[in-house]
Design a protein around this motif. Structure first.
Motif, PDB file in Angstrom:
ATOM      1  N   THR A  87       0.785  -0.858   0.151  1.00  0.00           N
ATOM      2  CA  THR A  87       0.123  -0.256  -0.238  1.00  0.00           C
ATOM      3  C   THR A  87       1.062   1.648   0.148  1.00  0.00           C
ATOM      4  O   THR A  87       0.547   1.858  -0.359  1.00  0.00           O
ATOM      5  CB  THR A  87      -0.624  -0.419   1.098  1.00  0.00           C
ATOM      6  OG1 THR A  87      -1.831  -1.103   1.456  1.00  0.00           O
ATOM      7  CG2 THR A  87      -1.644   1.159   1.152  1.00  0.00           C
ATOM      8  N   ARG A  88       2.037   1.515   1.149  1.00  0.00           N
ATOM      9  CA  ARG A  88       3.056   2.610   0.596  1.00  0.00           C
ATOM     10  C   ARG A  88       2.892   2.593  -0.682  1.00  0.00           C
ATOM     11  O   ARG A  88       3.777   3.561  -1.137  1.00  0.00           O
ATOM     12  CB  ARG A  88       3.906   2.257   1.856  1.00  0.00           C
ATOM     13  CG  ARG A  88       3.970   2.109   2.967  1.00  0.00           C
ATOM     14  CD  ARG A  88       5.435   2.129   4.120  1.00  0.00           C
ATOM     15  NE  ARG A  88       5.812   1.183   3.575  1.00  0.00           N
ATOM     16  CZ  ARG A  88       6.191   0.053   4.560  1.00  0.00           C
ATOM     17  NH1 ARG A  88       4.986  -0.213   5.541  1.00  0.00           N
ATOM     18  NH2 ARG A  88       7.150  -0.985   3.878  1.00  0.00           N
ATOM     19  N   GLN A  89       3.548   1.233  -1.735  1.00  0.00           N
ATOM     20  CA  GLN A  89       4.067   1.891  -2.497  1.00  0.00           C
ATOM     21  C   GLN A  89       3.016   2.043  -3.786  1.00  0.00           C
ATOM     22  O   GLN A  89       3.465   3.016  -4.960  1.00  0.00           O
ATOM     23  CB  GLN A  89       4.845   0.161  -3.508  1.00  0.00           C
ATOM     24  CG  GLN A  89       5.991   0.134  -2.332  1.00  0.00           C
ATOM     25  CD  GLN A  89       6.082  -0.921  -2.960  1.00  0.00           C
ATOM     26  OE1 GLN A  89       5.912  -2.224  -3.257  1.00  0.00           O
ATOM     27  NE2 GLN A  89       7.723  -1.446  -3.067  1.00  0.00           N
ATOM     28  N   LEU A  90       1.838   1.543  -3.519  1.00  0.00           N
ATOM     29  CA  LEU A  90       0.937   2.031  -4.699  1.00  0.00           C
ATOM     30  C   LEU A  90      -0.299   3.484  -3.915  1.00  0.00           C
ATOM     31  O   LEU A  90      -0.129   3.632  -5.172  1.00  0.00           O
ATOM     32  CB  LEU A  90      -0.272   0.980  -4.347  1.00  0.00           C
ATOM     33  CG  LEU A  90       0.432  -0.490  -4.990  1.00  0.00           C
ATOM     34  CD1 LEU A  90      -0.255  -1.955  -5.396  1.00  0.00           C
ATOM     35  CD2 LEU A  90       0.599  -0.455  -6.777  1.00  0.00           C
ATOM     36  N   GLN A  91       0.205   3.981  -3.294  1.00  0.00           N
ATOM     37  CA  GLN A  91      -0.416   4.184  -2.618  1.00  0.00           C
ATOM     38  C   GLN A  91       0.521   5.745  -2.404  1.00  0.00           C
ATOM     39  O   GLN A  91       1.056   6.716  -2.949  1.00  0.00           O
ATOM     40  CB  GLN A  91      -1.644   4.329  -1.567  1.00  0.00           C
ATOM     41  CG  GLN A  91      -2.625   3.325  -1.906  1.00  0.00           C
ATOM     42  CD  GLN A  91      -3.602   3.487  -3.139  1.00  0.00           C
ATOM     43  OE1 GLN A  91      -4.666   2.685  -3.757  1.00  0.00           O
ATOM     44  NE2 GLN A  91      -3.983   5.038  -3.396  1.00  0.00           N
ATOM     45  N   ARG A  92       0.852   5.682  -0.817  1.00  0.00           N
ATOM     46  CA  ARG A  92       1.229   6.902   0.003  1.00  0.00           C
ATOM     47  C   ARG A  92       2.150   6.185   1.348  1.00  0.00           C
ATOM     48  O   ARG A  92       1.210   5.617   1.568  1.00  0.00           O
ATOM     49  CB  ARG A  92       1.279   8.017  -0.363  1.00  0.00           C
ATOM     50  CG  ARG A  92       0.007   8.618   0.212  1.00  0.00           C
ATOM     51  CD  ARG A  92      -0.691   9.635  -0.130  1.00  0.00           C
ATOM     52  NE  ARG A  92      -1.194   9.355  -1.157  1.00  0.00           N
ATOM     53  CZ  ARG A  92      -1.465  10.300  -1.605  1.00  0.00           C
ATOM     54  NH1 ARG A  92      -1.107  11.952  -1.417  1.00  0.00           N
ATOM     55  NH2 ARG A  92      -1.927  10.490  -3.487  1.00  0.00           N
TER      56      ARG A  92
END
Length: 290
Positions: A87-92
């Motif tokens: 999720t950090r990589q796909l979103q922020r």
């Protein structure tokens, strides 16, 4: 401000393309919802609850500033659970409106979408802090023992373990968290830091459940994180602890027209293994557009 692009860029039609009009409509029609469940997470404790697909759930500040550590699973298959690092990589690294919480492999789909955040305008403060953190993870008695040489039983990991046991889950099912209302960042030495929680009574973070969910929340024993938990100035932050509220709402059916639960990832490549019965040369030609 860096102009470096994120490594993960969506192609047209990707699930990263969010239908903002749909989620804006859910937020704008909040007054039409039906409250179906309301919970209080006591200080230094945890709670688990179910959310049907197509419902909205809200985590809110009921009294004073307080951090909450959040976990989430597919209600029917706990092997599919929230994947904080992807999720950090796909979103922020710090999430807010329209960001989605993604599930683990081999499923990889949005489990919930953030639709309302009263701290959305907090942005980045003068020290580089932002709210709703995916950088760090839950406090736990193991790292506490590592840092201090002492046992301390009040930790988010322990709260989550106890909260999910009635659903047949165990310690190994507890995973990296979304730290709701937590303000964090990286200092000049690339070290993780935490700041006092900026949330106040009435603030909330609201999600739309894309699938049937089992959620769990720890009311962090660190309270609002204004007190050092480790180091020479550490002390028990009990006086900074406050409860958290959780609400689940049913949405008017017409608001869900056109919405469908996201499908799991469609990869069928067998990770390069070649079991019999498949024309691999034909598959290769298809992938190359021939």
């Amino acid at each position: 401000m860096s102009n470096v692009k994120a490594a993960y860029q969506a192609t047209k039609g990707s699930m990263l393309e969010v239908d903002r009009e749909f989620y804006d409509g859910l937020r704008a029609s909040a007054g039409e919802r039906t409250l179906v469940a309301s919970h209080t997470v006591p200080i230094r404790s945890g709670l688990a609850w179910e959310v049907p697909a197509g419902h909205v759930f809200r985590v809110r500040i009921t009294e004073g500033p307080q951090v909450g550590d959040f976990n989430m699973w597919n209600l029917h298959n706990p092997r599919e659970r929230m994947w904080a690092s992807r999720t950090r990589q796909l979103q922020r690294a710090h999430v807010s409106n329209y960001d989605r919480l993604w599930s683990t492999l081999p499923y990889l789909r949005p489990m919930a979408t953030i639709i309302d955040d009263t701290l959305a305008d907090y942005g980045e403060d003068s020290e580089g802090g932002r709210v709703h953190d995916l950088l760090g993870t839950r406090c736990d008695p193991y790292v506490n023992r590592l840092l201090t040489g002492e046992d301390f039983d009040f930790h988010c990991h322990s709260n989550l373990v106890r909260a999910v046991e009635p659903w047949g889950l165990h310690e190994g099912d507890v995973h990296d968290v979304l730290n709701i209302f937590q303000c964090t960042g990286l200092n000049d030495d690339d070290q993780y830091f935490m700041k006092a929680c900026p949330a106040r009574q009435g603030d909330y973070l609201e999600f739309f459940a894309e699938t049937d969910l089992l959620c769990a929340l720890s009311c962090c024993p660190g309270g609002d994180l204004s007190v050092d938990l480790w180091g020479e100035n550490a002390r028990d932050p009990l006086e900074t602890c406050n409860p958290l509220g959780v609400e689940v709402y049913a949405v008017e059916p017409e608001r869900l027209k056109g919405w469908q639960q996201p499908e799991t990832a469609k990869y069928r490549g067998q990770h390069g293994r070649r079991p019999p019965g498949i024309d691999w040369e034909q598959r290769k030609r298809e992938q190359m557009g021939q």
